[in-house]
Scaffold this motif. Sequence first.
Motif, PDB file in Angstrom:
ATOM      1  N   GLY A 198      -0.274   5.756   0.349  1.00  0.00           N
ATOM      2  CA  GLY A 198      -1.012   4.830   1.135  1.00  0.00           C
ATOM      3  C   GLY A 198      -1.580   5.230   2.298  1.00  0.00           C
ATOM      4  N   ARG A 199      -1.355   6.601   2.755  1.00  0.00           N
ATOM      5  CA  ARG A 199      -1.834   6.856   4.029  1.00  0.00           C
ATOM      6  C   ARG A 199      -2.780   8.150   4.027  1.00  0.00           C
ATOM      7  NH1 ARG A 199       3.645   6.097   5.094  1.00  0.00           N
ATOM      8  NH2 ARG A 199       4.154   8.248   4.983  1.00  0.00           N
ATOM      9  N   ARG A 200      -2.306   9.483   3.428  1.00  0.00           N
ATOM     10  CA  ARG A 200      -3.121  10.509   3.425  1.00  0.00           C
ATOM     11  C   ARG A 200      -3.722  10.598   2.026  1.00  0.00           C
ATOM     12  NH1 ARG A 200       2.149  11.971   2.214  1.00  0.00           N
ATOM     13  NH2 ARG A 200       2.394  13.121   0.052  1.00  0.00           N
ATOM     14  N   ALA A 201      -4.571  11.516   1.873  1.00  0.00           N
ATOM     15  CA  ALA A 201      -5.344  11.785   0.586  1.00  0.00           C
ATOM     16  C   ALA A 201      -4.706  12.886   0.067  1.00  0.00           C
ATOM     17  CB  ALA A 201      -6.926  12.098   1.088  1.00  0.00           C
ATOM     18  N   ASP A 202      -4.154  12.796  -1.113  1.00  0.00           N
ATOM     19  CA  ASP A 202      -3.619  13.711  -1.878  1.00  0.00           C
ATOM     20  C   ASP A 202      -4.494  14.570  -2.701  1.00  0.00           C
ATOM     21  OD1 ASP A 202      -0.396  13.559  -1.110  1.00  0.00           O
ATOM     22  OD2 ASP A 202      -1.231  11.641  -1.454  1.00  0.00           O
ATOM     23  N   ALA A 203      -5.526  13.702  -3.246  1.00  0.00           N
ATOM     24  CA  ALA A 203      -6.498  14.298  -4.219  1.00  0.00           C
ATOM     25  C   ALA A 203      -7.825  13.641  -3.914  1.00  0.00           C
ATOM     26  CB  ALA A 203      -6.027  14.286  -5.626  1.00  0.00           C
ATOM     27  N   GLU A 204      -8.790  14.126  -4.001  1.00  0.00           N
ATOM     28  CA  GLU A 204     -10.087  13.622  -3.753  1.00  0.00           C
ATOM     29  C   GLU A 204     -11.433  14.521  -4.514  1.00  0.00           C
ATOM     30  OE1 GLU A 204     -12.729  11.413  -0.214  1.00  0.00           O
ATOM     31  OE2 GLU A 204     -10.976  12.500   0.366  1.00  0.00           O
ATOM     32  N   ARG A 205     -12.338  13.952  -5.252  1.00  0.00           N
ATOM     33  CA  ARG A 205     -13.208  14.518  -5.650  1.00  0.00           C
ATOM     34  C   ARG A 205     -14.782  14.115  -4.882  1.00  0.00           C
ATOM     35  NH1 ARG A 205      -9.830  16.796  -7.796  1.00  0.00           N
ATOM     36  NH2 ARG A 205      -9.244  17.109 -10.020  1.00  0.00           N
ATOM     37  N   PRO A 206     -15.680  15.069  -4.930  1.00  0.00           N
ATOM     38  CA  PRO A 206     -17.029  14.849  -4.361  1.00  0.00           C
ATOM     39  C   PRO A 206     -17.657  14.117  -5.327  1.00  0.00           C
ATOM     40  CG  PRO A 206     -16.725  17.213  -4.748  1.00  0.00           C
ATOM     41  CD  PRO A 206     -15.442  16.689  -5.065  1.00  0.00           C
ATOM     42  N   GLY A 207     -19.005  13.580  -5.241  1.00  0.00           N
ATOM     43  CA  GLY A 207     -19.649  13.236  -6.098  1.00  0.00           C
ATOM     44  C   GLY A 207     -20.995  12.325  -5.636  1.00  0.00           C
ATOM     45  N   ASP A 208     -21.668  11.730  -6.472  1.00  0.00           N
ATOM     46  CA  ASP A 208     -22.843  11.149  -6.393  1.00  0.00           C
ATOM     47  C   ASP A 208     -22.966   9.617  -5.976  1.00  0.00           C
ATOM     48  OD1 ASP A 208     -24.017  13.314  -6.994  1.00  0.00           O
ATOM     49  OD2 ASP A 208     -24.244  13.018  -8.769  1.00  0.00           O
ATOM     50  N   TYR A 209     -21.661   8.973  -5.991  1.00  0.00           N
ATOM     51  CA  TYR A 209     -21.386   7.743  -5.951  1.00  0.00           C
ATOM     52  C   TYR A 209     -20.572   7.087  -4.432  1.00  0.00           C
ATOM     53  CZ  TYR A 209     -22.002   8.339 -10.711  1.00  0.00           C
ATOM     54  OH  TYR A 209     -22.607   8.582 -11.884  1.00  0.00           O
ATOM     55  N   PRO A 233       0.771  -1.123  -0.016  1.00  0.00           N
ATOM     56  CA  PRO A 233       0.043   0.049  -0.061  1.00  0.00           C
ATOM     57  C   PRO A 233       0.824   1.233   0.012  1.00  0.00           C
ATOM     58  CG  PRO A 233      -0.806  -1.608   1.693  1.00  0.00           C
ATOM     59  CD  PRO A 233       0.697  -2.124   1.228  1.00  0.00           C
ATOM     60  N   ARG A 234       2.078   1.237   0.548  1.00  0.00           N
ATOM     61  CA  ARG A 234       2.924   2.385   0.474  1.00  0.00           C
ATOM     62  C   ARG A 234       3.204   2.657  -0.934  1.00  0.00           C
ATOM     63  NH1 ARG A 234       7.418  -0.021   4.196  1.00  0.00           N
ATOM     64  NH2 ARG A 234       7.090  -1.701   2.815  1.00  0.00           N
ATOM     65  N   ARG A 235       3.023   1.909  -1.843  1.00  0.00           N
ATOM     66  CA  ARG A 235       3.280   2.510  -3.213  1.00  0.00           C
ATOM     67  C   ARG A 235       2.092   3.529  -3.753  1.00  0.00           C
ATOM     68  NH1 ARG A 235       4.496  -3.325  -6.345  1.00  0.00           N
ATOM     69  NH2 ARG A 235       6.335  -3.683  -5.330  1.00  0.00           N
ATOM     70  N   GLY A 236       1.128   3.685  -2.909  1.00  0.00           N
ATOM     71  CA  GLY A 236       0.038   4.469  -3.318  1.00  0.00           C
ATOM     72  C   GLY A 236      -1.124   3.783  -3.907  1.00  0.00           C
ATOM     73  N   TYR A 237      -2.129   4.217  -3.972  1.00  0.00           N
ATOM     74  CA  TYR A 237      -3.404   3.790  -4.554  1.00  0.00           C
ATOM     75  C   TYR A 237      -4.404   4.807  -4.954  1.00  0.00           C
ATOM     76  CZ  TYR A 237      -5.411   4.191   0.055  1.00  0.00           C
ATOM     77  OH  TYR A 237      -5.833   5.011   1.387  1.00  0.00           O
ATOM     78  N   VAL A 238      -5.303   4.262  -5.663  1.00  0.00           N
ATOM     79  CA  VAL A 238      -6.509   5.086  -6.118  1.00  0.00           C
ATOM     80  C   VAL A 238      -7.780   4.392  -5.697  1.00  0.00           C
ATOM     81  CG1 VAL A 238      -7.920   6.113  -8.104  1.00  0.00           C
ATOM     82  CG2 VAL A 238      -5.423   5.774  -8.255  1.00  0.00           C
ATOM     83  N   ARG A 239      -8.599   4.967  -4.976  1.00  0.00           N
ATOM     84  CA  ARG A 239      -9.835   4.577  -4.192  1.00  0.00           C
ATOM     85  C   ARG A 239     -10.922   4.949  -5.241  1.00  0.00           C
ATOM     86  NH1 ARG A 239     -13.016   7.190   0.313  1.00  0.00           N
ATOM     87  NH2 ARG A 239     -13.556   8.340  -1.373  1.00  0.00           N
ATOM     88  N   LYS A 240     -11.687   3.984  -5.622  1.00  0.00           N
ATOM     89  CA  LYS A 240     -12.890   4.350  -6.676  1.00  0.00           C
ATOM     90  C   LYS A 240     -14.153   3.625  -6.400  1.00  0.00           C
ATOM     91  CE  LYS A 240     -10.172   3.708 -10.092  1.00  0.00           C
ATOM     92  NZ  LYS A 240      -9.442   3.252 -11.488  1.00  0.00           N
ATOM     93  N   PRO A 241     -15.307   4.199  -6.580  1.00  0.00           N
ATOM     94  CA  PRO A 241     -16.498   3.324  -6.272  1.00  0.00           C
ATOM     95  C   PRO A 241     -16.637   2.204  -7.288  1.00  0.00           C
ATOM     96  CG  PRO A 241     -17.136   5.769  -7.081  1.00  0.00           C
ATOM     97  CD  PRO A 241     -15.561   5.613  -6.995  1.00  0.00           C
ATOM     98  N   VAL A 242     -17.670   1.132  -7.290  1.00  0.00           N
ATOM     99  CA  VAL A 242     -17.546   0.044  -8.164  1.00  0.00           C
ATOM    100  C   VAL A 242     -18.292   0.572  -9.289  1.00  0.00           C
ATOM    101  CG1 VAL A 242     -17.241  -1.791  -6.321  1.00  0.00           C
ATOM    102  CG2 VAL A 242     -19.626  -0.566  -6.707  1.00  0.00           C
ATOM    103  N   PHE A 243     -19.254   1.381  -9.038  1.00  0.00           N
ATOM    104  CA  PHE A 243     -19.715   2.292 -10.156  1.00  0.00           C
ATOM    105  C   PHE A 243     -19.801   3.768 -10.123  1.00  0.00           C
ATOM    106  CE2 PHE A 243     -22.581  -1.482  -9.717  1.00  0.00           C
ATOM    107  CZ  PHE A 243     -22.310  -2.186 -11.119  1.00  0.00           C
ATOM    108  N   GLY A 244     -19.077   4.422 -11.062  1.00  0.00           N
ATOM    109  CA  GLY A 244     -18.778   5.865 -11.014  1.00  0.00           C
ATOM    110  C   GLY A 244     -18.684   6.331 -12.441  1.00  0.00           C
ATOM    111  N   ARG A 245     -18.489   7.598 -12.454  1.00  0.00           N
ATOM    112  CA  ARG A 245     -17.836   8.187 -13.703  1.00  0.00           C
ATOM    113  C   ARG A 245     -17.379   9.588 -13.436  1.00  0.00           C
ATOM    114  NH1 ARG A 245     -22.251   4.820 -14.607  1.00  0.00           N
ATOM    115  NH2 ARG A 245     -22.228   3.503 -16.599  1.00  0.00           N
ATOM    116  N   THR A 246     -16.427  10.020 -14.504  1.00  0.00           N
ATOM    117  CA  THR A 246     -16.062  11.295 -14.464  1.00  0.00           C
ATOM    118  C   THR A 246     -15.525  11.843 -13.111  1.00  0.00           C
ATOM    119  OG1 THR A 246     -18.129  12.591 -13.622  1.00  0.00           O
ATOM    120  CG2 THR A 246     -17.585  12.151 -15.933  1.00  0.00           C
TER     121      THR A 246
END
Length: 397
Positions: free
Chosen positions: A325-336, A302-315
């Motif tokens: 793998g620890r802090r959030a460096d970027a995050e977008r709000p949304g409907d999912y 996990p220290r290599r970093g990761y992208v978290r994404k909803p199982v269904f989502g767009r844009t």
Amino acid sequence: MDKRLVDATPPRDRFVSKRGLDYFTTGENHDYLADEILLLLPTEADRAMQAGNELFDQLRQTARRSLSDPARLKLLGIPDWARPLLEWSVEHEWDDYLFGRFDFAGGIDGTPLRLIEFNADTCSLLPETAVLQPEVLKRSGVKRAAPNTLSADLTAALTRIGSSRKGMKGLFAHLGYPEDALNTQFLADRARDARWKDVRVEALPDITFDPDNGMVAETTSGELTRYYYLTKYFPWDWVALEESALWEMLEEMIVEQFVRVLNPVWSLLLQSKALMVFAYQDHPGNPLLLPTAFDPADLPDPRRGYVRKPVFGRTGQNVKVSLDGRRADAERPGDYGHLPFVYQELAAFATDADADKQRYQLSTFMAPRASALCCRRQDGLILDDDAEFVSLGLLKS
């Protein structure tokens, strides 16, 4: 990357207007088409096209295997009550898949090509890739990076699918958003090229679904016409998770063969980003597949970093990027945000050398085999609606 970029000559206003594509070049989207062309080596373009064919076959295998496993089906984010129609669709519509788009990280300048996700149902960028990109390359005097047979392949697929029924009559439905309407219109034009008898583009609310009488829309003269084919530009996951009554009506009509829907409902299996977890398990050692898990602790490191994404989502909605793998460096709000998430190991993107560090994302269209390449770029860690469309040309090796 800078040596890969050459100036792009935009398409003429008359060319764009004649094809009804002003949306992509005017108003808020006046700078949507990048003013540069990205040049790919022949080997890079070939690899992206080959990857699409390889991955499509592998993901279909994983999807079919996952449908027969109740535990997997639940983790895909698909309701249990949807399973009967999915099973029927796999059995009867397995070869009816029409189009989708693979999105990749890397693949340029020695950066490893890695699959980010498969937009398997209602993917965008159709007019840009099939109509605008060739015109930009032509006006700029640049050769294309790879074959662009998207229009012809969709026409061929619709010809084959429509050949099972005389007097092909099809509705092409969208939810009313301008970009969705343009992508839907592009598909409808391919049906006309395939010599379908009656082709109509309608917003979903203007279509009547009647299990007793079939799918009906009102003509301009006020008459009601029944249609057999529905090519939809609204997602199956939206129907399953938010419009269960529509699902029930479509299920009855599909099974009773009152209507035939494209993409078929089994494409919902491919659309779930959770399928990437199972694909990684089913095809170990495939260098195109990134480690993906339901918990970041289950990633190799996990220290290599990761992208978290909803199982269904767009844009890019509800996507989070962690570089360590620890802090959030970027995050977008949304409907999912209420949906389950998957965690995908961070992949390297080709970037510009300047301070903006724009990231380039290659995509391969499937119709249903690899048909065209396209590209988008954006600064920041998450690609969203603000991304530019970058035409792809050929760099001589």
